[in-house]
Design an enzyme around this catalytic site. Structure first.
Site, PDB file in Angstrom:
ATOM      1  N   GLN A  74       0.540  -1.066  -0.085  1.00  0.00           N
ATOM      2  CA  GLN A  74      -0.028  -0.193   0.121  1.00  0.00           C
ATOM      3  C   GLN A  74       0.738   1.391   0.038  1.00  0.00           C
ATOM      4  O   GLN A  74       0.399   2.388  -0.211  1.00  0.00           O
ATOM      5  CB  GLN A  74      -0.850   0.095   1.246  1.00  0.00           C
ATOM      6  CG  GLN A  74      -2.027  -1.022   1.004  1.00  0.00           C
ATOM      7  CD  GLN A  74      -3.005  -1.021   2.060  1.00  0.00           C
ATOM      8  OE1 GLN A  74      -2.683  -1.813   3.259  1.00  0.00           O
ATOM      9  NE2 GLN A  74      -4.067  -0.262   2.214  1.00  0.00           N
ATOM     10  N   ASN A 122      -1.113 -10.089   9.119  1.00  0.00           N
ATOM     11  CA  ASN A 122      -2.116  -9.150   9.458  1.00  0.00           C
ATOM     12  C   ASN A 122      -3.633  -9.603   8.846  1.00  0.00           C
ATOM     13  O   ASN A 122      -3.698 -10.211   7.776  1.00  0.00           O
ATOM     14  CB  ASN A 122      -1.841  -7.836   8.404  1.00  0.00           C
ATOM     15  CG  ASN A 122      -2.910  -6.834   8.296  1.00  0.00           C
ATOM     16  OD1 ASN A 122      -2.960  -6.075   9.514  1.00  0.00           O
ATOM     17  ND2 ASN A 122      -3.928  -6.629   7.503  1.00  0.00           N
ATOM     18  N   GLU A 123      -4.558  -9.461   9.915  1.00  0.00           N
ATOM     19  CA  GLU A 123      -5.706  -9.728   9.465  1.00  0.00           C
ATOM     20  C   GLU A 123      -6.143 -10.910   8.953  1.00  0.00           C
ATOM     21  O   GLU A 123      -6.892 -11.056   7.572  1.00  0.00           O
ATOM     22  CB  GLU A 123      -6.568  -8.648   8.908  1.00  0.00           C
ATOM     23  CG  GLU A 123      -6.578  -7.343   9.547  1.00  0.00           C
ATOM     24  CD  GLU A 123      -7.467  -6.252   8.821  1.00  0.00           C
ATOM     25  OE1 GLU A 123      -7.683  -6.425   8.000  1.00  0.00           O
ATOM     26  OE2 GLU A 123      -7.453  -5.064   9.752  1.00  0.00           O
ATOM     27  N   GLU A 165      -4.334  -0.709  14.142  1.00  0.00           N
ATOM     28  CA  GLU A 165      -4.980   0.142  13.061  1.00  0.00           C
ATOM     29  C   GLU A 165      -6.170   0.707  13.442  1.00  0.00           C
ATOM     30  O   GLU A 165      -7.168   0.090  14.207  1.00  0.00           O
ATOM     31  CB  GLU A 165      -5.545  -0.876  11.611  1.00  0.00           C
ATOM     32  CG  GLU A 165      -4.339  -1.067  10.889  1.00  0.00           C
ATOM     33  CD  GLU A 165      -4.468  -1.850   9.911  1.00  0.00           C
ATOM     34  OE1 GLU A 165      -5.653  -1.559   9.087  1.00  0.00           O
ATOM     35  OE2 GLU A 165      -3.880  -2.709   9.258  1.00  0.00           O
ATOM     36  N   SER A 210      -5.363   2.006  -1.417  1.00  0.00           N
ATOM     37  CA  SER A 210      -6.401   1.101  -0.752  1.00  0.00           C
ATOM     38  C   SER A 210      -6.767   0.042  -1.618  1.00  0.00           C
ATOM     39  O   SER A 210      -7.202   0.212  -3.008  1.00  0.00           O
ATOM     40  CB  SER A 210      -7.519   1.940  -0.192  1.00  0.00           C
ATOM     41  OG  SER A 210      -8.562   1.140   0.147  1.00  0.00           O
ATOM     42  N   TRP A 211      -6.682  -1.060  -1.016  1.00  0.00           N
ATOM     43  CA  TRP A 211      -6.853  -2.554  -1.859  1.00  0.00           C
ATOM     44  C   TRP A 211      -8.071  -2.391  -2.808  1.00  0.00           C
ATOM     45  O   TRP A 211      -7.859  -2.772  -3.834  1.00  0.00           O
ATOM     46  CB  TRP A 211      -6.987  -3.675  -0.992  1.00  0.00           C
ATOM     47  CG  TRP A 211      -6.074  -3.670   0.041  1.00  0.00           C
ATOM     48  CD1 TRP A 211      -6.015  -3.190   1.403  1.00  0.00           C
ATOM     49  CD2 TRP A 211      -4.650  -4.272   0.015  1.00  0.00           C
ATOM     50  NE1 TRP A 211      -5.022  -3.709   2.141  1.00  0.00           N
ATOM     51  CE2 TRP A 211      -4.085  -4.012   1.491  1.00  0.00           C
ATOM     52  CE3 TRP A 211      -4.097  -4.833  -1.129  1.00  0.00           C
ATOM     53  CZ2 TRP A 211      -2.835  -4.533   1.352  1.00  0.00           C
ATOM     54  CZ3 TRP A 211      -2.583  -5.174  -0.851  1.00  0.00           C
ATOM     55  CH2 TRP A 211      -2.083  -5.009   0.526  1.00  0.00           C
ATOM     56  N   LYS A 221      -9.683   7.088  -1.226  1.00  0.00           N
ATOM     57  CA  LYS A 221      -9.943   6.935   0.307  1.00  0.00           C
ATOM     58  C   LYS A 221      -8.580   7.259   1.170  1.00  0.00           C
ATOM     59  O   LYS A 221      -7.676   6.372   1.231  1.00  0.00           O
ATOM     60  CB  LYS A 221     -10.408   5.388   0.702  1.00  0.00           C
ATOM     61  CG  LYS A 221     -11.277   5.240   1.874  1.00  0.00           C
ATOM     62  CD  LYS A 221     -11.565   4.079   2.024  1.00  0.00           C
ATOM     63  CE  LYS A 221     -12.521   3.770   3.125  1.00  0.00           C
ATOM     64  NZ  LYS A 221     -12.904   2.553   3.630  1.00  0.00           N
ATOM     65  N   TYR A 254      -6.635   7.992   4.598  1.00  0.00           N
ATOM     66  CA  TYR A 254      -6.396   7.759   5.921  1.00  0.00           C
ATOM     67  C   TYR A 254      -5.186   8.762   6.674  1.00  0.00           C
ATOM     68  O   TYR A 254      -5.053   8.594   7.861  1.00  0.00           O
ATOM     69  CB  TYR A 254      -6.420   6.320   6.184  1.00  0.00           C
ATOM     70  CG  TYR A 254      -7.423   5.537   6.052  1.00  0.00           C
ATOM     71  CD1 TYR A 254      -8.093   5.303   7.065  1.00  0.00           C
ATOM     72  CD2 TYR A 254      -7.536   4.902   4.886  1.00  0.00           C
ATOM     73  CE1 TYR A 254      -9.265   4.436   6.832  1.00  0.00           C
ATOM     74  CE2 TYR A 254      -8.766   4.026   4.814  1.00  0.00           C
ATOM     75  CZ  TYR A 254      -9.280   3.681   5.769  1.00  0.00           C
ATOM     76  OH  TYR A 254     -10.436   2.866   5.656  1.00  0.00           O
TER      77      TYR A 254
END
Ligand code: BGP
Length: 473
Positions: free
Chosen positions: A19, A159-160, A375, A433-434, A440, A442
């Site tokens: 990213q 991650n996640e 996050e 962003s994926w 978007k 942040y």
């Protein structure tokens, strides 16, 4: 009275290799699952992202200046092993040594993730987290990193894992974009947990003196109403997204009730239960007893009500408010109660959800020694004013408001006993962003993607003050 954070609370910023780095074809980097998928989709490219591959020192200089004491970065597996295994690409190895040296120079502690959604292409094509080869190669890659990057003292295995599995096989927003395959989702979840556990156990046996954890996406799930049907639907959704993971990685065992909820979802969809062995369960248990911390990614909460129709999910990938739909056969449908504020991407703004998930970990998973918020943040549509000069500061009051509320909820949980040791804003700088590309944003630092120039946002000044004073105001 203003809320405060503990004096030794760490304030950080988060990122992920794919990213931010850009340079996806540079210095021998191998292809990953996203390259082909994004090319075919034709909506946006992962290059240049935030050009972090070349500009890390600039971002770390800003980090130091704005009170960012730690940074989450991930290693792109395919920069080290372009084919997932076998030949090592020295230029990739050298890049990460340079990055960690720059962190040290700027007094920024790196928290390093080994897998952040970027499986090497060959292993993805062989089944990704569903293939044994991938699991074995992942452990080998982790071992290589532990031996090579001794300067790293905080490691994150994956991650996640949930988001990865759910988006690959349930909602179809991540490659290979399959939907409604709960059997593959749960199997991929379990396999990731086993790989994670093996790596934790390996790391601990190496006695390198650092810490290791895992990062979970934990969106708090509430029943839409008090009816038994809505309550049960919420329990099923929670099992899919949170509970199986919390059990597997933080308790080191799957509770009976969790397994029965999982089986109910699979039965309703005529799909087989995921497979696991006693040996794997022993690995999970051993890892849960040695885990140093859990990372919590929490942005929003969900409300679920009973629903008996077919699965249907519509992902809001453009920021067109009110366009998301999520109904899963055998589970339930998402429906926000009136009055819940949302972002343009339909993510609820609900700080109590952050508090509640922290207290759940504190109360229900006592083995976990420490929690980091790895996050949290808000995606906004932001642009550079036409008359911008080098010193233009981007005004982002919505972000400051969001951060105040969520970090306030974290302070409440700490006061109630949760051992939260740090907070990483998503994201350090604006990134790719994926599923939303570049629209978007942040970041604490605005990135003008065509020129790659950085501008400071007001939230960065707010963050700096919080980092220095630990007073949330
Ligand atoms: C998390 C991921 C991040 C990041 C973030 C924001 O799930 O770990 O990589 O992308 O979500 O998501 P999005 O970019 O879809 O708004």
């Amino acid at each position: 009275m203003s809320k405060t954070l503990p004096k030794d609370f760490l304030m950080g910023g988060a990122s992920a290799a794919y990213q931010v780095e850009g340079a996806t074809k540079e210095d021998g980097k191998g292809r990953v699952l996203w390259d082909d998928f994004l090319e075919k989709q034709g909506r946006f490219s992962p290059d240049p992202a935030a050009d972090f591959y070349h500009r890390y020192d600039e971002d770390l200089t800003l980090s130091e200046k704005f009170g960012v004491q730690a940074i989450r970065v991930s290693i792109a597996w395919s920069r080290i092993f372009p084919d997932g295994a076998g030949k090592v690409e020295q230029r990739g190895v050298d890049y990460y040594h340079r990055l960690f040296a720059s962190c040290a120079k700027h007094n920024v502690i790196p928290f390093v993730t080994l897998h952040h959604f970027d499986t090497p292409e060959r292993l993805h094509n062989e089944g990704d987290w569903l293939s044994q080869e991938m699991l074995d190669d992942f452990v080998e890659y982790a071992k290589f990193c532990f031996n090579e990057f001794k300067e790293v003292k905080y490691w994150i295995t994956i991650n996640e894992p949930t988001s990865m599995a759910v988006q690959q096989y349930t909602s179809g927003t991540f490659p290979p974009a399959e939907s409604g395959r709960f059997d593959k989702t749960f199997q991929a979840e379990h396999n990731q947990m086993v790989a994670h556990a093996k790596i934790v156990n390996l790391y601990k046996s190496m006695n390198l003196g650092g810490e290791i954890g895992i990062v979970h996406a934990l969106q708090t799930v509430y029943p839409y109403s008090d009816t038994p049907g809505d309550k049960h639907a919420a329990a099923l959704q929670d099992a899919l997204e949170n509970r199986l993971y919390l059990d597997g990685t933080l308790a080191g065992e799957y509770h009976k009730e969790t397994l029965s909820l999982v089986k109910e979802i699979l039965d309703a969809n005529n799909q087989p239960m995921f497979k696991y062995t006693d040996e794997e369960l022993a690995e999970l248990s051993k890892a849960a007893h040695q885990l140093d911390f859990v990372g919590v990614n929490n942005y929003f909460s969900k409300w679920i009500r009973e629903y008996n129709g077919a699965s249907e999910t519509i992902h809001n990938g453009t920021g067109a408010k009110g366009t998301s739909v999520a109904r899963l056969h055998g589970i339930g449908e998402e429906k926000k109660p009136d009055g819940i504020e949302t972002t343009d991407w339909d993510w609820s703004i609900y700080p109590k959800g952050m508090h509640d998930i922290l207290m759940r970990i504190h109360n229900d998973y006592p083995l976990v020694p420490a929690i980091y918020i790895t996050e949290n943040g808000i995606g906004l549509k932001e642009s550079l004013p036409e008359n911008a000069t080098d010193d233009t500061v981007i005004d982002d009051p919505k972000r400051i408001d969001y951060l105040k509320k969520y970090i306030g909820a974290i302070a409440d949980a700490i006061n109630e006993g949760a051992n939260v040791k740090g907070y990483f804003i998503w994201s350090l700088q604006d990134q790719f962003s994926w599923t939303n590309g570049y629209s978007k944003r942040y970041g604490l630092f605005f990135v003008d993607f065509p020129t790659q120039k950085r501008y400071i946002k007001k939230s960065a000044y707010w963050f700096k003050k919080l980092s220095e004073t630990h007073v949330i105001s």
